[in-house]
Design an enzyme around this catalytic site. Sequence first.
Site, PDB file in Angstrom:
ATOM      1  N   ASP A   1       9.428   2.959  -0.156  1.00 21.20           N
ATOM      2  CA  ASP A   1       8.383   3.567   0.657  1.00 21.20           C
ATOM      3  C   ASP A   1       8.626   3.173   2.110  1.00 21.20           C
ATOM      4  O   ASP A   1       8.316   2.058   2.524  1.00 21.20           O
ATOM      5  CB  ASP A   1       7.011   3.089   0.163  1.00 21.20           C
ATOM      6  CG  ASP A   1       5.860   3.675   0.993  1.00 21.20           C
ATOM      7  OD1 ASP A   1       6.141   4.354   2.001  1.00 21.20           O
ATOM      8  OD2 ASP A   1       4.698   3.436   0.617  1.00 21.20           O
TER       9      ASP A   1
ATOM     10  N   LYS B   1       4.039   8.836   8.916  1.00 22.12           N
ATOM     11  CA  LYS B   1       3.823   8.233  10.235  1.00 22.12           C
ATOM     12  C   LYS B   1       4.767   8.795  11.316  1.00 22.12           C
ATOM     13  O   LYS B   1       4.542   9.904  11.763  1.00 22.12           O
ATOM     14  CB  LYS B   1       3.854   6.711  10.111  1.00 22.12           C
ATOM     15  CG  LYS B   1       2.710   6.265   9.169  1.00 22.12           C
ATOM     16  CD  LYS B   1       2.346   4.808   9.170  1.00 22.12           C
ATOM     17  CE  LYS B   1       1.022   4.631   8.445  1.00 22.12           C
ATOM     18  NZ  LYS B   1       1.080   3.885   7.205  1.00 22.12           N
TER      19      LYS B   1
ATOM     20  N   TYR C   1       0.854  -1.186   0.000  1.00 17.54           N
ATOM     21  CA  TYR C   1       0.000   0.000   0.000  1.00 17.54           C
ATOM     22  C   TYR C   1       0.889   1.235   0.000  1.00 17.54           C
ATOM     23  O   TYR C   1       1.842   1.323   0.777  1.00 17.54           O
ATOM     24  CB  TYR C   1      -0.889  -0.003   1.250  1.00 17.54           C
ATOM     25  CG  TYR C   1      -1.804   1.188   1.381  1.00 17.54           C
ATOM     26  CD1 TYR C   1      -2.854   1.391   0.492  1.00 17.54           C
ATOM     27  CD2 TYR C   1      -1.644   2.103   2.429  1.00 17.54           C
ATOM     28  CE1 TYR C   1      -3.719   2.476   0.641  1.00 17.54           C
ATOM     29  CE2 TYR C   1      -2.498   3.179   2.576  1.00 17.54           C
ATOM     30  CZ  TYR C   1      -3.537   3.369   1.678  1.00 17.54           C
ATOM     31  OH  TYR C   1      -4.388   4.443   1.831  1.00 17.54           O
TER      32      TYR C   1
HETATM   33  C1  LIG Z   1       0.336   4.405   5.833  1.00 17.14           C
HETATM   34  C2  LIG Z   1       1.100   4.200   4.606  1.00 17.14           C
HETATM   35  C3  LIG Z   1       0.982   5.064   3.500  1.00 17.14           C
HETATM   36  C4  LIG Z   1      -0.052   6.159   3.447  1.00 17.14           C
HETATM   37  O1  LIG Z   1       0.170   7.129   4.414  1.00 17.14           O
HETATM   38  P1  LIG Z   1      -1.070   8.074   4.862  1.00 17.14           P
HETATM   39  O2  LIG Z   1      -0.426   9.053   5.788  1.00 17.14           O
HETATM   40  O3  LIG Z   1      -2.076   7.182   5.503  1.00 17.14           O
HETATM   41  O4  LIG Z   1      -1.586   8.718   3.639  1.00 17.14           O
HETATM   42  C5  LIG Z   1       1.821   4.872   2.432  1.00 17.14           C
HETATM   43  N1  LIG Z   1       2.730   3.885   2.417  1.00 17.14           N
HETATM   44  C6  LIG Z   1       2.870   3.038   3.449  1.00 17.14           C
HETATM   45  C7  LIG Z   1       3.914   1.978   3.384  1.00 17.14           C
HETATM   46  C8  LIG Z   1       2.055   3.153   4.563  1.00 17.14           C
HETATM   47  O5  LIG Z   1       2.166   2.280   5.572  1.00 17.14           O
END
Ligand SMILES: *Cc1c(COP(=O)(O)O)cnc(C)c1O
Length: 430
Positions: free
Chosen positions: A241, A269, A146
């Site tokens: 990511d 995060k 994701y």
């Molecule tokens: C949570 C997450 C996102 C999205 O971040 P948001 O702040 O919820 O938009 C993207 N990549 C990874 C790996 C994530 O865990």
Amino acid sequence: MSLSHSRSHLLQQKAEAIFPGGVNSPVRAFRSVGGEPPFLTHAEGAWLYDEDGNRYLDFFGSWGPMILGHAFPPVVEAIREAAGRSASFGASTAAEAELAALVQQCFPSVEKLRFVSSGTEACMTAIRLARGFTGRNFIIKFEGCYHGHSDCLLVKAGSGVATLGIPGSAGVPPETVMYTLALPFNDLEAVRAAFAAHPDQIACIILEPVVGNAGTIPPAPGYLEGLREITREHGSLLIIDEVMTGFRVTLGGAQRLYNVQPDLTTLGKIIGGGLPCGAFGGRADVMNCLAPLGPVYQAGTLSGNPLAMAAGIAMLNHLIVNEQTIYPQLERATAQIAEGVAAIARERNIPLTTNRVGSMFTWFFTSQPVTDFASASTSDTAAFGRFHRAMLDQGVWLPPSQFEAAFVSTAHTAEDVAFTLNAAHTALSA
Ligand SMILES: *Cc1c(COP(=O)(O)O)cnc(C)c1O
């Protein structure tokens, strides 16, 4: 024994009248585990408190940011102090460069960066930048990973999407995803085949270096190095990511743990200490393609927000100064919890596969090793749902989906570990 949730139940009914599903982010609705989500009033350290006076040991940490536990005093103080000087200017402040310097200290691959307000924005923009820099359209992502909910990345996107059983999303035109190649994770051959099928057309690979959004799945030995080699060979960018893994699996994320240097990194995060903040950064020549220097456009009214910068600075300063104690402590506590519950399941012949990297982990209710989204999908999600409800009833709040990583914070004590194992004893005999 069953906890009372009468006030939460009323609030949920009210919420359902105004928010679709009663929530502002879908997995919060507990649809895949059953039951109704408790409404929270406050949290301190590793404990969450709800409207009915129940408390829960927190193993989802606001989905990742709360590595130091909730209401960590230096972070609270920094936010309070910044708020008194105005919540937003929409103009530059010294705090942005201060947080950027801390990020660079943790991530040496980040020569230049830009702050945004979420992980979604960071990943969406990193993709646009990779396409703008290379002049190519195709991107590679992996099944179960994701990267936020932007259109072109919402293909085989794990967690929330998997939980709801929607393969992608309605409302995304096929034309928008026709350049998105979704391949199985941990399979270098599939990547080589994609590059062979689309010569000089693939702008980038984006991946979660340790998948968290299909449950925790570590990279196979040599996998990340392989992706680095293939992208380099084909003039394509590697985007790691680290929205979840950054400052989590080590202070310098998964790229430090596995010693691989990406072209671009996305962060979120933990970086904002619990406030809305994300960032993307990497090679200076790539980042210089962004407006106002280059032709790739990106902007944000609240980007570099002073409250988020203040919280992030307090958070990262604490992690940097205490790195030598924090990460070994997280490792120890998480191993005790993850492996402790695995041992209880083994005693009872309950098929359970435990994946863990640092302080992120998942108990998959399957007997198979979990190395990609297909093997994660062999999990008995009904059994996970029963376990989740039984643990919640014992005062332990796990992430409400089989396909989400659980997190441990520095606030989890030895007593909390014992509390968790005790709860699991009960939950797994139900
Ligand atoms: C949570 C997450 C996102 C999205 O971040 P948001 O702040 O919820 O938009 C993207 N990549 C990874 C790996 C994530 O865990």
